[in-house]
Design an enzyme around this catalytic site. Structure first.
Site, PDB file in Angstrom:
ATOM      1  N   ALA A 143       0.835  -1.197   0.000  1.00  0.00           N
ATOM      2  CA  ALA A 143       0.000   0.000   0.000  1.00  0.00           C
ATOM      3  C   ALA A 143       0.871   1.249   0.000  1.00  0.00           C
ATOM      4  O   ALA A 143       2.056   1.206   0.332  1.00  0.00           O
ATOM      5  CB  ALA A 143      -0.911  -0.008   1.225  1.00  0.00           C
ATOM      6  N   GLU A 166      -1.661  -9.172  -0.796  1.00  0.00           N
ATOM      7  CA  GLU A 166      -3.108  -9.306  -0.609  1.00  0.00           C
ATOM      8  C   GLU A 166      -3.833  -9.240  -1.953  1.00  0.00           C
ATOM      9  O   GLU A 166      -4.833  -9.939  -2.166  1.00  0.00           O
ATOM     10  CB  GLU A 166      -3.616  -8.227   0.341  1.00  0.00           C
ATOM     11  N   GLY A 177       0.048  -5.111   0.937  1.00  0.00           N
ATOM     12  CA  GLY A 177      -1.113  -5.005   0.063  1.00  0.00           C
ATOM     13  C   GLY A 177      -0.891  -5.640  -1.288  1.00  0.00           C
ATOM     14  O   GLY A 177      -1.830  -6.141  -1.917  1.00  0.00           O
ATOM     15  N   GLU A 205       3.137  -6.082   7.577  1.00  0.00           N
ATOM     16  CA  GLU A 205       2.427  -4.986   8.246  1.00  0.00           C
ATOM     17  C   GLU A 205       2.712  -4.906   9.739  1.00  0.00           C
ATOM     18  O   GLU A 205       2.718  -3.812  10.321  1.00  0.00           O
ATOM     19  CB  GLU A 205       0.910  -5.132   8.015  1.00  0.00           C
TER      20      GLU A 205
END
Length: 705
Positions: free
Chosen positions: A63, A105, A102, A125
């Site tokens: 992210a 993910e 991310g 994370e």
């Protein structure tokens, strides 16, 4: 589709490519581009399958954390991933580089995953004080099992493609062109005409923990055993547990709630601060643009003792040959024996193979002839902290070393300029302060001398990164950044004893704050004689002239764990010390001799009197330009001295507490104790008056640099 997302065709396969350099972060533009591409391709009858790929050096590395704390712009990452997974056509993720957070993910939301050799995947994370918030804690367990997923999520460490394949996190490792291999796979699954299987619909890998969660709970306890004080690892455990306790949609919602709570908390703010601070620390504000480091292909280390051996291991681990010089063959053999012993410990713990040890040891060459360093590109002196010896060595190195060699001294407090002036090339000299044990500790204080050339400084930074250290550039002063601030804390430890505290009370208060060890236990572990020897050289006592408890202990032969006695007693080689009535009697006698009436001291006062003087000293260091930024100081203390990562370092912590509060408490302690050393630093006083922060001060310095 957009500036950062494009769609091309290969027959009946659509290739959606993200191109958002440098690491294809999942910014709003990327999320919207992919979301819109999926919406358009869903209805195109001639598209049978889709490949999701990334341009550049890596698939998405996560992210865009610069968006954290800002108003969200739809689509959210989880919405984009859900849109991918809901596609009625198979979506194949083509993975390469570091597929993290991310980015991973997103890959988990695809129906198939193919990776290039050398790819690493992971969910780091937790290292930012958060948990995967876009389905990672719910999809990964369904793909590889709850316990294996837990290991990846709680550790935050990436896994290699080969292991990911074995676990089932990816389906294939590509041979040849990655995108073409992904297209071949997409055509194959697209031709089958079947509804793709969503990871969220799978539960076969959860059957064992649903039937009996005992093994999961045992693994969770083991993985979080060292996470004292940290919220995120425990939150990760609870989130993964949701994957086998709740339906997917409910687990996803609870995961998101936990993520939002963590990301708004102080711990995540502290850990995100450190993430950026580590990347800034090695950037020198006044480094001329275009400065290139010198080439370092061969290293020499002077000294095969604890520090010299540890330093040498770092280079061998990085594949760089090292010549280690000692004064005798006996000292050399002893040093090599210690190095091999350290490597064998890694073998016994499964972190290294015997072949790895053999390869690393082959890069180490011993010598008792200083002339054998003549061809080294970097020479690091790592002998005792005695100025006369270091000066002699550098005078000799000046005659032997080639003109382009970088000459470094591993010193924790000595004047690098005085050492550099023993050569005719002070521009090639700097300090490299490794922390003990040097083969383990991440921090590297790079001490820039008054005449250190920019390319020499750049070389040290470059080398530091190559040997996997966290380099921080500091200036010359006694103790540089870390030890100078440590001294400010140490002065108060003895005063607290005289005024009424006990060693065990002080240590308990500091470990309660979040440090792994208290100052007295740490002193016993390191050896009280080290500081004693330094103080004798300086003509000073333990607290700068008032108390002499540590010195008295050393005069009694109590050097800490190695002698079985220090501030504590260590019975029969025990690692944990017990309170010693003899030490308490010495403290009481010393206080009486100085006319100090002892009193009860609370833990809050102990913490304030040990942490706040460090902050004040840090302000002086900033004001003098010894450190470039407040974040540099935080990086030093977190990586070198065990300052709790979840508090962000002393300067970040000061901002969180409030500089006015820190200033006022220091002023109070200075007044009631009569100790002028506790008076707040001028910069701290000024920023407190202005209602400002160290962070704002650092940003101002960056802007004006």
């Amino acid at each position: 589709m957009s500036d950062v997302v494009s769609v091309t065709r290969d027959g009946d396969v659509a290739v959606v490519t993200i191109d958002n350099p440098p690491v294809n972060a999942l910014s709003h533009a990327v999320r919207k581009g992919v979301f819109d591409a999926m919406a358009a391709l869903r209805d195109e009858a001639d598209v049978k399958a889709i490949v999701l790929a990334c341009a550049g050096r890596t698939f998405s590395a996560g992210a865009d954390i610069t968006e954290f704390g800002k108003p969200p712009q739809p689509p959210a990452l989880i919405e984009m991933i859900n849109a991918i997974e809901a596609m009625p056509k198979p979506v194949v993720a083509a993975l390469h580089g570091t597929v993290l957070g991310g980015g991973f993910e997103v890959a988990l939301g695809c129906h198939h995953r193919i990776a290039a050799p050398g790819t690493r995947v992971g969910l780091p994370e937790v290292k930012l004080g958060i948990l995967p918030g876009a389905g990672g804690t719910q999809r990964l367990p369904r793909l590889i099992g709850a316990i294996e997923a837990l290991k990846i999520i709680v550790s935050g460490d990436p896994v290699a493609a080969e292991k990911a394949l074995k676990l089932g996190a990816i389906d294939e490792i590509a041979t040849g062109d990655l995108t073409q291999a992904a297209v071949v796979l997409a055509k194959k699954v697209g031709a089958e005409g079947k509804e793709p299987v969503r990871v969220s619909d799978r539960d076969d890998k959860l059957a064992d923990v649903k039937a009996d969660p005992t093994a999961f709970n045992e693994a969770a306890a083991k993985l979080t055993a060292r996470a004292r004080g940290l919220e995120a690892p425990h939150a990760c455990v609870e989130a993964v547990k949701l994957s086998f306790e709740l339906p997917f949609e409910e687990g996803l919602k609870r995961e998101r709630d936990a993520f939002m709570k963590l990301v708004a908390g102080d711990q995540s703010k502290a850990q995100r601060h450190l993430f950026f601070a580590e990347r800034q620390a090695a950037k020198v504000l006044d480094m001329p643009k275009g400065t290139k480091p010198r080439t370092v292909e061969k290293v020499a280390v002077i000294g095969a003792g604890t520090m010299g051996g540890g330093i040498s291991m770092n280079f061998a681990n990085a594949g760089i040959p090292v010549t280690i010089v000692e004064t005798s063959q006996e000292a050399l053999d002893r040093g090599f024996g210690t190095i091999e012993k350290n490597y064998n410990i890694s073998v016994s713990r499964g972190r290294m193979t015997e072949a790895d040890v053999k390869q690393r040891m082959s890069l180490l060459t011993g010598s008792t002839d200083m002339n054998d360093v003549a061809d080294a590109d970097l020479i690091i002196e790592a002998v005792f902290e005695e100025m006369d010896i270091k000066k002699q060595i550098f005078s000799k190195l000046d005659e032997i070393a080639k003109p382009t060699a970088v000459l470094a001294t591993n010193t924790s407090y000595l004047d690098v300029n005085a050492i550099a002036n023993m050569t005719k090339r002070p521009s090639s000299v700097l300090g490299t302060h490794f922390f003990s044990p040097a083969n383990v500790m991440k921090l590297l204080e790079i001490v820039r001398g008054a005449e250190t050339a920019p390319e020499v400084l750049a070389t040290a930074i470059d080398v530091g990164r190559k040997i996997k250290k966290v380099p921080v550039v500091v200036g010359v002063c006694f103790g540089f950044v870390g030890n100078r601030m440590l001294r400010a804390r140490s002065l108060e430890t003895e005063r607290l004893l005289l005024e009424g505290a006990t060693p065990q009370q002080v240590d308990k208060a500091i470990t309660g704050f979040g440090f792994p060890m208290g100052p007295f236990a740490m002193g016993d572990l390191a050896g009280l004689d080290i500081g004693w020897r330094i103080r004798k050289q300086m003509g000073a006592t333990a607290d700068g002239g008032k108390a002499d408890i540590a010195d008295a202990l050393c005069e009694m032969g109590r050097f800490g764990q190695k002698t079985g006695r220090g501030f504590y007693i260590y019975e029969k080689g025990a690692r944990a010390g017990s309170p010693d009535p003899e030490v308490e009697a010495l403290i009481v006698e010393t206080a009486a001799r100085h006319g100090i009436e002892r009193r009860e001291i609370g833990d809050e006062e102990i913490v304030e009197r040990l942490i706040y003087p460090m902050i004040s000293e840090g302000a002086k260091i900033l004001d003098e330009g010894v450190a470039q930024r407040p974040g540099d100081i935080d990086v030093v203390w977190v990586n070198g001295y065990g300052f709790p990562v979840w508090r962000g370092g002393p300067m970040f912590y000061a901002d969180q507490v409030g500089l006015k509060h820190v200033r006022d408490r220091l002023a109070h302690y200075a007044e009631v104790s009569g100790n002028a050393a506790l008076k707040p630093a001028p910069l701290l006083d000024r920023l407190a008056d202005e209602g400002s922060t160290f962070a704002a001060y650092g940003k101002d310095k960056e802007r004006t640099a």
